[in-house]
Design an enzyme around this catalytic site. Structure first.
Site, mmCIF file in Angstrom:
data_model
loop_
_atom_site.group_PDB
_atom_site.id
_atom_site.type_symbol
_atom_site.label_atom_id
_atom_site.label_comp_id
_atom_site.label_asym_id
_atom_site.label_seq_id
_atom_site.Cartn_x
_atom_site.Cartn_y
_atom_site.Cartn_z
ATOM 1 C CB ALA A 57 5.140 6.830 2.931
ATOM 2 N N GLY A 117 0.826 -1.190 0.000
ATOM 3 C CA GLY A 117 0.000 0.000 0.000
ATOM 4 C C GLY A 117 0.866 1.248 0.000
ATOM 5 C CB CYS A 118 0.294 4.641 -1.297
ATOM 6 S SG CYS A 118 -1.382 4.917 -0.704
ATOM 7 C CE1 TYR A 119 -1.506 8.255 3.823
ATOM 8 C CE2 TYR A 119 -3.330 6.778 3.392
ATOM 9 C CZ TYR A 119 -2.844 8.055 3.529
ATOM 10 O OH TYR A 119 -3.673 9.131 3.377
#
Lengths: 342, 342, 342, 342
Positions: free
Chosen positions: D150, D145-147
């Site tokens: 990061a 996932g993107c979160y």
């Protein structure tokens, strides 16, 4: 072929953008980077998006620093390019992204820039009639202004095909990077976001004579241009809405045909399918030009609209495209028609 | 005087804005709020910025619910106002923020809206010649479109003073709220931010006949209008750049004088000092109209530019201003010329 | 009661916002407006959204100019308020929107501001325990910082009710107007739009000791605060995400109850219904504070989130609210809880 | 090597981004493009920024259409990947950009996605300890996932070096493209611009268990995560502010050393020089991760902040990076660390 390239004015938006493009250009090797007030600083602090160059340090813009390169890009304030160019050899390809060598008419220059005219170099908008040939093998290139790029490409086909009366009315919206990194109150984020505003209204913008020059050359007659630029709340992009009264006998079909012909072989200009209109987001970071044209029968006007990225096709991409032509490389080398969206 | 007010269509942007204004209107008491698909929901979930009404619940838009109010604002999709208005008494002030009753020419309506013409009501742009008188005591008001508001106010003084040729070229940028809350892909934040795009190009926008109607009335002759709307990355605001060829003998002074005269007594229209240009941020949330005009001698054109908030003066503020006039209140009651900036 | 008000520093964002509010304050009469580098300029050129004051001219910030007013708002750079305040009579209500008189601990001031501590004035956040009483009748008010306003209101109920451990972790996003009109490269629209970035990370932000002071007072013990501010691409607004480990025995119900009690009688703080979260757009231009709180059982933390307009409740609105209390006016006079949205 | 690639779900943001990258990937040949509700439409109308593919038409997502490719990217709604993947041969490299195969714990999946767990595939975040080796030669890849991308990259070095206590507090801001092209009212441009808002507060976001999984693996113990995502007014980008209490004996030097070691050989993760903080604009459109870390001695916390482009490194770039590793290509093939700024 490997060409060694220097960039004078590497801390600004135009300089940063030409570096962004040169970093992926297969034939370019990035040499000296210079600045003025920022000399001595790391590029990583000034242009943090250019990670591969983060450790490079800006030097002063001197003949010694710029010597020994095959190509020198000048991203300097208006009026400073001539002095630097003179000190570079005639065998060096000098590409000026400023305004100094764009205008043919010295009086136009003097009226709009209030200084002596430095001369005229081959004009880096290859899509205009005759322009590509003049760039081939040239050692000097004057990169067009961002607005003239968007406007000239949107409207020259109508004039080249004698479809439009010689009075153009143009309103364009530009992202804020077009105004550069200058620290002016009206360019603060707080002022810009959520706001549209015009400037240079009533013929005062310096890009007006350049448009008149380009459109007049296509038409073979003097063109009057009413140009209103506006500042839009976005970092990049120009949307140019360009209209002119249609000459008698013009039809939607004749307009479409003229535009199809004008851009048929152009690698960067894309005439959209009928019914689809350009958006600046589609050309974000790309060298593409999205164009659409309509004939408003009720108003009797041709409306041509183009979208470009002001920093790419409008400045640094046009510069690299011209470099490619001047050096005899494929014109599209290192350039893309793919935008970063959404 | 206390007037009891209902709002039909309270969940959309126009409905929300009229409530925002009515909440601070000293003579208004907010009665029924209706919705369609949102009936039964708390306003606090739909319009969270209207804190004092957070607990109110939307009802269905029926004659029973709307009965018993002195004023009913209609913020309904085009074509739905006539049926609702018919069911309201003739003594109720009905203010339609939709398009249904704006156009005088039934064939214009049918061509642009593809449905039967419902009629014509007094036009809620009091600054136009004769409009204020028609609103006084009226029980029906057609609120102008947002673009026609911005454009008509920018350009009618030039036509009323016979300074401009009957061909106007207009390019306007609007914030996204002008397109309403409709769930369309091109209105997503991801698509809108960082992008400018045109739409309805070539005479297709439904607001064009309304501009022709207003400018033609000021000129006393048929006006041709080339109108290009563009979508700008901001929630609110319209910047309208309006140009027309100047008639022979026009000077910068005669243009300025005409505009000063036209707006001398207007409480909401502000002709900026020479050299200062409007920005939409300055009128954010206010009912003010900022106007500037220039005469471009080289191009022979008058360029008039206006900035409004499309939801306030362009819709709900204009509606409240018209309500004030219709009810015999001071025209500025509950309205402000102070924008929220930066 | 009519109070004559002067604003020192009327060209900046805080000064402009206090004028925006005073213009609609029924008891305020706007007197002298002063500036420093902008003295002599028309306010219409500096704050074009304040149309009713467009013709006013800024004067120098001198005791003579500020004399003869009942209230003086100071919107000056940090460190300049003490000298100005000293020259104003003790019967003049002086409201400092800078930092000079916020901190009680002189060593905190000296460490973060690197200058001598000027003293401590009654603190203009009436919602904090005991704060309202200290403001009543006071002739000096220190308006809180924008971040401490958002953070303290979000988190003090948890500490006042002894629900949270004394270590808070806070991340807040602010619109760019929080950084003022200073001409710094990172505040340019081109840099800000499309970007989120942190600053003052690791305890370095000057608002940190103010948060520690407020939360510690509510808790009755020393609170450790980890505060990370970020710059968001919007002109206005603060969203503060504030978390603290829950003390043993805390439940979702006990948290909710503490917040309901804390804000039950507050006119500007609105605890949202369960399941609805604050958005800065809802409080755009308003003095409202939207708060929501949750108990994350898995992580064992209380998460309280507030949204304010940094210029209104976060600066000028808080200042006017404090003025109202100090003067014995109704606390909400001239202030609104209605935001400008969308 | 030329690999023939299909993309299922080519009309969405993830699908569009993987195409943007594959178009410049020297070893990829773009084969079938499929959609669901958009099947039969030209890609030029759906993804106008992908000019070289403008004429391609979307097909239905069927096994027949996807057959005959070396690599298939799945950009499908959660829960749909397993059924499609089953029908593809075991020799086809299937790269799932959805959530279906990310979680190892079936009960986590069931709690957050409310459906049966489909399984676990090698995890496409090569920078995590051990992850790169698991991707080499694999025929199945679950893109993070993107979160979690990061957050995990910002915080795993602190846990891998045993510097941080097992309770992380994370607040992240994401551009709106992270929410996809779904037509939801809160994603309209009018709602998003000028606003920051949280969602999924209190442990409810589906990316939370993925973070716990990644950080726990690095720490060798269970990590508690308090995660608050916020929606920021920008199309792209994630800024993740990640903090954890430091273990006893931690110093600024030991923190810095751990991060330098963790990223020393990583081609895409860039630990910024001390004092410089990440901004999402710097990684716009790039696969780079900008990281900075600080030790706040007063609060006793480590604060690690990362900036990524949610669509590039956070989704499609991570997918292509994993494809490169799985196929035995150089990991950086076709990817860039150069952002598009300003």
């Amino acid at each position: 072929m490997t060409v060694r390239v220097a960039v004078a004015g590497a801390s600004g938006y135009a300089g940063g953008e030409v570096l962004r493009l040169l970093l992926v250009h297969p034939e370019a090797e990035i040499g000296a980077l210079t600045g003025h007030s920022n000399a001595g600083q790391r590029l990583g602090a000034l242009q943090p998006h250019l990670l591969p160059l983060a450790g490079r340090v800006l030097e002063e813009t001197t003949p010694e620093v710029l010597a020994g390169h095959d190509v020198v890009f000048l991203a300097l304030p208006h009026g400073q390019s001539a002095a630097v160019a003179e000190q570079l050899g005639e065998d060096v390809l000098v590409i000026d992204m400023g305004a100094d060598f764009r205008l043919k008419d010295a009086s136009d220059w003097e009226r709009f820039y209030d200084s002596p005219h430095a001369g005229t170099w081959p004009y880096g908008l290859p899509e205009l009639p005759g322009a590509r040939a003049a760039l081939e093998g040239s050692k000097r290139v004057a990169v067009p202004g961002c607005y003239p790029t968007a406007v000239s490409l949107a409207l020259f086909p109508a004039y080249a095909a004698a479809l439009a009366e010689p009075e153009a009315v143009i309103v364009a919206a530009s992202g804020t990077s077009g105004a550069g990194k200058a620290l002016k109150p009206h360019l603060l984020g707080s002022e810009v976001m959520g706001s549209m505003s015009p400037y240079g209204v009533g013929g005062g913008h310096r890009h007006t004579p350049e448009m008149i020059q380009n459109l007049g050359a296509a038409a073979g007659e003097r063109i009057s241009v009413s140009f209103t630029p506006t500042l839009a709340p976005m970092p990049r992009g120009i949307l140019a809405t360009c209209t002119a009264k249609a000459k008698p006998g013009v039809t939607a079909e004749s307009v479409r045909a003229a535009y199809e012909k004008a851009f048929a072989d152009e690698p960067f200009v894309h005439l959209l399918p009928e019914g689809q209109w350009p958006a600046t987001a589609s050309v974000y970071g790309s060298n593409a030009v999205a164009v659409q044209v309509a004939y408003d029968e009720a108003a009797g006007r041709i409306i041509a609209i183009s979208a470009i990225d002001n920093l790419t096709k409008g400045t640094a991409g046009g510069a690299v495209q011209s470099m490619n032509i001047a050096l005899g490389l494929d014109e599209t080398t290192g350039l893309t028609t793919i935008g970063v969206a959404p």
